[in-house]
Scaffold this active site. Structure first.
Site, short mmCIF file in Angstrom:
data_model
loop_
_atom_site.label_atom_id
_atom_site.label_comp_id
_atom_site.label_asym_id
_atom_site.label_seq_id
_atom_site.Cartn_x
_atom_site.Cartn_y
_atom_site.Cartn_z
N LYS A 112 46.94 34.02 53.74
CA LYS A 112 46.82 35.05 54.79
C LYS A 112 46.54 34.38 56.14
CE LYS A 112 47.64 38.78 52.51
NZ LYS A 112 48.70 39.73 52.86
N ARG B 119 30.15 35.48 39.99
CA ARG B 119 31.58 35.14 39.87
C ARG B 119 31.85 33.96 40.79
NH1 ARG B 119 35.83 39.94 41.17
NH2 ARG B 119 35.04 39.56 43.26
N TYR C 264 44.83 32.32 48.11
CA TYR C 264 45.18 33.64 48.65
C TYR C 264 44.73 33.76 50.10
CZ TYR C 264 44.74 38.54 49.83
OH TYR C 264 44.80 39.73 50.51
N PHE D 48 53.10 44.97 53.94
CA PHE D 48 52.07 44.92 52.90
C PHE D 48 52.44 43.95 51.77
CE2 PHE D 48 51.60 49.42 54.37
CZ PHE D 48 50.26 49.41 54.72
N SER E 106 43.23 39.93 55.70
CA SER E 106 42.12 40.15 54.76
C SER E 106 40.84 39.51 55.28
CB SER E 106 42.51 39.50 53.42
OG SER E 106 41.39 39.41 52.58
N SER F 216 53.82 47.11 40.92
CA SER F 216 53.83 48.56 41.14
C SER F 216 54.98 49.16 40.33
CB SER F 216 53.99 48.87 42.63
OG SER F 216 55.17 48.25 43.13
#
Ligand code: NAD
Ligand code: WQD
Length: 355
Positions: A161, A300, A157, A89, A133, A44
């Site tokens: 989580k 994918r 990933y 976050f 997620s 960011s």
């Protein structure tokens, strides 16, 4: 909404300059919270927070550029501010990135969360809203997924989580002073209605909506639709897209409920309605008034046919439901892309790192 204590007033937002975090900061500022941001800007730019303040007409209380794994730096933030609750976050979020650099993902996502928890513990802060997620469900069977659906993370990933969720559940089981709201987002997208904040991925977008928006604005030639032989009505994969403004509103409602009951609470955040890739292309084309060019490409790796939330639990717990639909998401995403064709780089960020 009966509450036993006043709502938390000072909220530390980790990853507050990111896509969802920045929208959360606006929403919290709009609703009277004092907001403290920590972010290392690995995905960011500080420019985002200037825009947050411009939209809200208020200043963020303080901004710290730091890596949440740096416990000394994080501790200094808690020393300086009387933090009531944390919205966490900060994480790396690319599924494909996590398969390339799994250690980095576990270190940031799991190590970052344990560093935060240790620092919170040292400072007597026990209230947390955590970004989880839908990817924890992995290749779950079709049909709306409720929170009791067995998890099957299929990449580092998602596994990171799920590990965080297990750590948080352990903490809550052993320490009754903790309340954790763990929110499993499905596919957040859209943008702030002002057109000042939105999704601005670095390099080629992984996610569908920003990719379509960049095609529509002329930055990319055409969308590749990954797979059109799925067992779905039009052959393309179905997901549950939720507007980022609804997503962040749910975090504020979660903060309001942190005083209700101690322990760990897990909720899906989705509309409970699925849209196929071609549904999204059609909705975006209708919004921008031109056909979005696309071609079919192979599936994918790792994608599944359908992921749709059963969004009933959060509605039953808080009486809260998302209000915005796919057309709203497309309109707001398009406004952001049209007004910021090169994303934040068009203003003060400077050239993108890899495009
Ligand atoms: P994002 O990458 O836009 O925002 C994450 C922010 O955290 C960035 O500003 C980044 O610079 C910061 N950050 C990363 N590592 C950090 C570190 N070690 N220390 C301090 N700051 C750090 O991502 P997002 O889309 O806003 O996602 C926010 C959260 O929601 C993440 O935890 C993500 O895993 C989760 N999530 C996102 C989605 C989605 O589709 N966007 C879906 C489900 C869950
Ligand atoms: C949506 C659909 C693609 C790009 C990811 C993460 C998940 C969560 C949300 C963080 C899929 C198709 C996409 C493109 C395409 N994030 N697609 N062409 O994969 O459902 O979920 O974001 O927690 O963990 O996995 O979202 O937006 O990448 O894809 O056809 O160029 O669009 O195949 O069917 P996904 P997505």
């Amino acid at each position: 909404m009966a509450r036993s204590e006043p709502v938390p007033s000072t909220v530390l937002v980790t990853g507050g300059a990111g896509f969802i975090g920045s929208h959360a900061c606006v929403d919290l500022l709009d609703h009277g919270y004092e907001v403290i941001v920590v972010d290392d800007y690995s995905n960011s730019t500080p420019q985002v927070l200037t825009r947050v303040e411009r939209i809200a007409g208020r200043f963020v209380g303080a901004v710290y550029e730091l890596d949440i794994r740096d416990r000394r730096a994080l501790s200094a933030v808690f020393d300086r501010h009387a933090v009531d609750a944390v919205v966490h976050f900060a994480a790396h979020k690319s599924v494909s990135g996590s398969t390339r650099t799994p250690v980095e993902y576990y270190d940031t996502n799991v190590g970052g969360t344990t560093a935060l928890l240790r620092t919170m513990q040292e400072h007597g802060v026990h209230r947390l809203v955590f970004s989880s997620s839908c990817s924890v469900y992995g290749d779950a069977d079709d049909g709306p997924l409720d929170e009791s659906t067995p998890v099957r993370p299929t990449n580092p990933y998602a596994a990171s989580k799920w590990l965080c969720e297990q750590i948080l559940a352990d903490v809550c089981r052993r320490r009754p002073e903790y309340t954790v709201m763990c929110l499993r987002y499905f596919n957040p997208t859209g943008a702030h209605p002002s057109g000042l904040l939105g999704e601005d991925p670095r390099g080629e977008p992984d996610n569908l909506m920003p990719y379509i928006a960049q095609v529509a604005v002329g930055r990319r030639e055409r969308l590749r639709v990954f797979g059109h032989d799925y067992p779905t009505p039009d052959g393309t994969a179905i997901r549950d897209y939720i507007h980022v403004m609804d997503t962040v509103q749910a975090h504020r409602v979660a903060l309001d409920h942190l005083a209700d009951a101690p322990g760990m609470h897990v909720y899906n955040l989705g509309l409970g309605r699925g849209s196929s890739v071609l549904d999204v292309v059609a909705a975006f084309s209708a919004t921008c008034g031109r056909a979005v060019p696309y071609e079919f490409a192979p599936r994918r790796p790792g994608d599944v046919a359908e992921l749709v939330a059963d969004a009933g639990a959060v509605a039953r717990a808080w009486g809260w439901r998302p209000a915005l639909d796919l057309a709203d998401m497309c309109q707001d995403a398009w406004r952001f892309q049209r007004l910021n064709p090169d994303g934040y780089a068009g203003s003060a960020r400077g050239p993108k790192t890899k495009d």
